[in-house]
Scaffold this active site. Sequence first.
Site, short mmCIF file in Angstrom:
data_model
loop_
_atom_site.label_atom_id
_atom_site.label_comp_id
_atom_site.label_asym_id
_atom_site.label_seq_id
_atom_site.Cartn_x
_atom_site.Cartn_y
_atom_site.Cartn_z
N ASP A 24 0.71 -0.93 0.02
CA ASP A 24 0.03 0.04 0.06
C ASP A 24 1.04 1.22 0.07
O ASP A 24 1.89 1.23 0.38
CB ASP A 24 -1.07 -0.05 1.18
CG ASP A 24 -1.95 0.90 1.01
OD1 ASP A 24 -2.35 1.32 -0.05
OD2 ASP A 24 -2.91 1.27 1.96
N TRP A 29 2.78 7.94 -2.42
CA TRP A 29 4.35 8.41 -3.04
C TRP A 29 4.21 9.32 -4.18
O TRP A 29 5.21 9.95 -4.25
CB TRP A 29 4.68 6.83 -3.43
CG TRP A 29 6.21 6.90 -3.46
CD1 TRP A 29 7.33 6.57 -2.54
CD2 TRP A 29 6.78 6.90 -4.92
NE1 TRP A 29 8.48 6.73 -3.32
CE2 TRP A 29 8.12 7.02 -4.89
CE3 TRP A 29 6.27 7.14 -6.07
CZ2 TRP A 29 9.06 7.05 -5.85
CZ3 TRP A 29 7.25 7.29 -7.24
CH2 TRP A 29 8.61 7.08 -7.17
N ARG A 37 -0.80 8.89 -10.22
CA ARG A 37 -0.61 7.82 -9.42
C ARG A 37 -0.06 6.41 -10.13
O ARG A 37 0.50 5.65 -9.29
CB ARG A 37 -2.12 7.31 -8.87
CG ARG A 37 -2.92 8.25 -8.04
CD ARG A 37 -4.38 8.00 -7.73
NE ARG A 37 -4.58 6.56 -7.32
CZ ARG A 37 -4.20 6.37 -6.18
NH1 ARG A 37 -3.93 7.18 -5.06
NH2 ARG A 37 -4.37 5.13 -5.76
N ASN A 72 -10.63 -3.14 -6.06
CA ASN A 72 -9.59 -2.34 -6.83
C ASN A 72 -10.63 -1.75 -8.35
O ASN A 72 -10.39 -0.97 -8.99
CB ASN A 72 -8.28 -2.63 -7.17
CG ASN A 72 -7.64 -2.81 -5.81
OD1 ASN A 72 -6.53 -3.35 -5.83
ND2 ASN A 72 -7.91 -1.67 -5.00
N ARG A 75 -11.77 1.60 -8.79
CA ARG A 75 -10.95 2.70 -9.18
C ARG A 75 -11.26 3.27 -10.27
O ARG A 75 -11.89 2.63 -11.28
CB ARG A 75 -9.31 2.21 -9.03
CG ARG A 75 -8.99 1.98 -7.49
CD ARG A 75 -7.75 1.65 -7.32
NE ARG A 75 -7.52 1.55 -5.77
CZ ARG A 75 -6.21 1.85 -5.17
NH1 ARG A 75 -5.16 2.21 -5.92
NH2 ARG A 75 -6.13 1.68 -3.94
N ARG A 190 2.08 -5.01 5.99
CA ARG A 190 1.36 -4.04 5.29
C ARG A 190 2.32 -2.51 5.17
O ARG A 190 2.22 -1.98 6.41
CB ARG A 190 0.12 -3.95 5.90
CG ARG A 190 -0.70 -2.69 4.86
CD ARG A 190 -2.31 -2.43 5.57
NE ARG A 190 -2.74 -1.57 4.76
CZ ARG A 190 -4.25 -1.73 4.02
NH1 ARG A 190 -4.81 -2.64 4.39
NH2 ARG A 190 -4.61 -1.00 3.10
C1 FPP Z 1 -2.14 -0.12 -3.32
O1 FPP Z 1 -1.43 1.28 -3.14
C2 FPP Z 1 -1.54 -0.95 -4.45
C3 FPP Z 1 -2.13 -1.37 -5.37
C4 FPP Z 1 -3.71 -1.16 -5.42
C5 FPP Z 1 -1.52 -1.75 -6.40
C6 FPP Z 1 -0.19 -2.71 -6.11
C7 FPP Z 1 0.63 -2.95 -7.53
C8 FPP Z 1 1.92 -2.91 -7.70
C9 FPP Z 1 2.91 -2.59 -6.23
C10 FPP Z 1 2.53 -3.16 -8.83
C11 FPP Z 1 1.93 -4.49 -9.38
C12 FPP Z 1 2.89 -5.50 -9.19
C13 FPP Z 1 3.12 -6.55 -9.69
C14 FPP Z 1 3.87 -7.87 -9.08
C15 FPP Z 1 2.87 -6.67 -11.15
P1 FPP Z 1 -2.57 2.58 -3.56
O2 FPP Z 1 -2.68 2.91 -4.73
O3 FPP Z 1 -3.78 2.10 -2.63
O4 FPP Z 1 -1.87 3.72 -2.62
P2 FPP Z 1 -2.43 4.87 -1.58
O5 FPP Z 1 -3.25 4.38 -0.34
O6 FPP Z 1 -1.28 5.61 -1.19
O7 FPP Z 1 -3.48 5.62 -2.60
#
Ligand code: FPP
Length: 248
Positions: A24, A29, A37, A72, A75, A190
Amino acid sequence: MNNPRIDWSGHDELTPRHVAFIMDGNGRWAKKRALPRTFGHTSGAMRVRAIVERCVERGIPFATLFAFSSENWKRPAEEVSALMSLFVLYLEKEVKDMDNNGVRLKVIGDTSRFDARLQTLIRQAEEKTAHNTRITLTVAANYGGRWDMLQAARRWQADHAGIAGAEMDEEALKPYLSMAYAPDPELVVRTGGEARISNFLLWQSAYAELFFTDVLWPDFSVAEFDRALSWFAAKDRRFGAVTAKVAG
Ligand code: FPP
């Protein structure tokens, strides 16, 4: 139970056999850097290799990544599509290297909603790496813990037509869960500052230690991962019992 296909030689009792990651913080970031994003997700995907390599170095035979949850889909369409493209790119780019490095890749989740090309890539990647034994890397994609339990119950029922549901106990259901090939995660990490499990491996994490860190996933370093492993090693794991024991 130990999987005979896996080389457990580097493993000691203070090290988890299975670490699951909720990656997460990608969006935040990117936002901090005034970037879209999706840049956060790309940077997040780039962290995966170092963490998987560290798992191998530390003798951890199973690592699982929560890449895309059932929720997800809510989104914005362009972010969903960017995550799918990233997954395709990741499979196209990394599978050969994974295979050369002894990584067995597994994907769990309801992949039937993915486009045909992605489904084919997933199947090919799993087939190509199926013989590897150094580490099993599972990517949870369109995965949800509740979905997992439901699909397991439905598949059990389909295989046991006419048998009363009361016959379905934990041991009977386990082989139908999507991670039946792996020991339960002993450590769930996490990143991103939230302290929740977000419908990840609900059944499998029943006794897992939960490590929450404020570090955002694209910044999650090997040093921070080592900190999680030291924290785990110091835990007194009792599994509901009184006397201390280590998972057997
Ligand atoms: C949560 O961060 C992350 C995700 C929904 C996707 C995670 C995917 C990756 C790290 C890349 C794909 C990996 C592979 C192995 C192909 P968020 O977007 O919810 O972050 P935020 O809470 O800061 O908005």
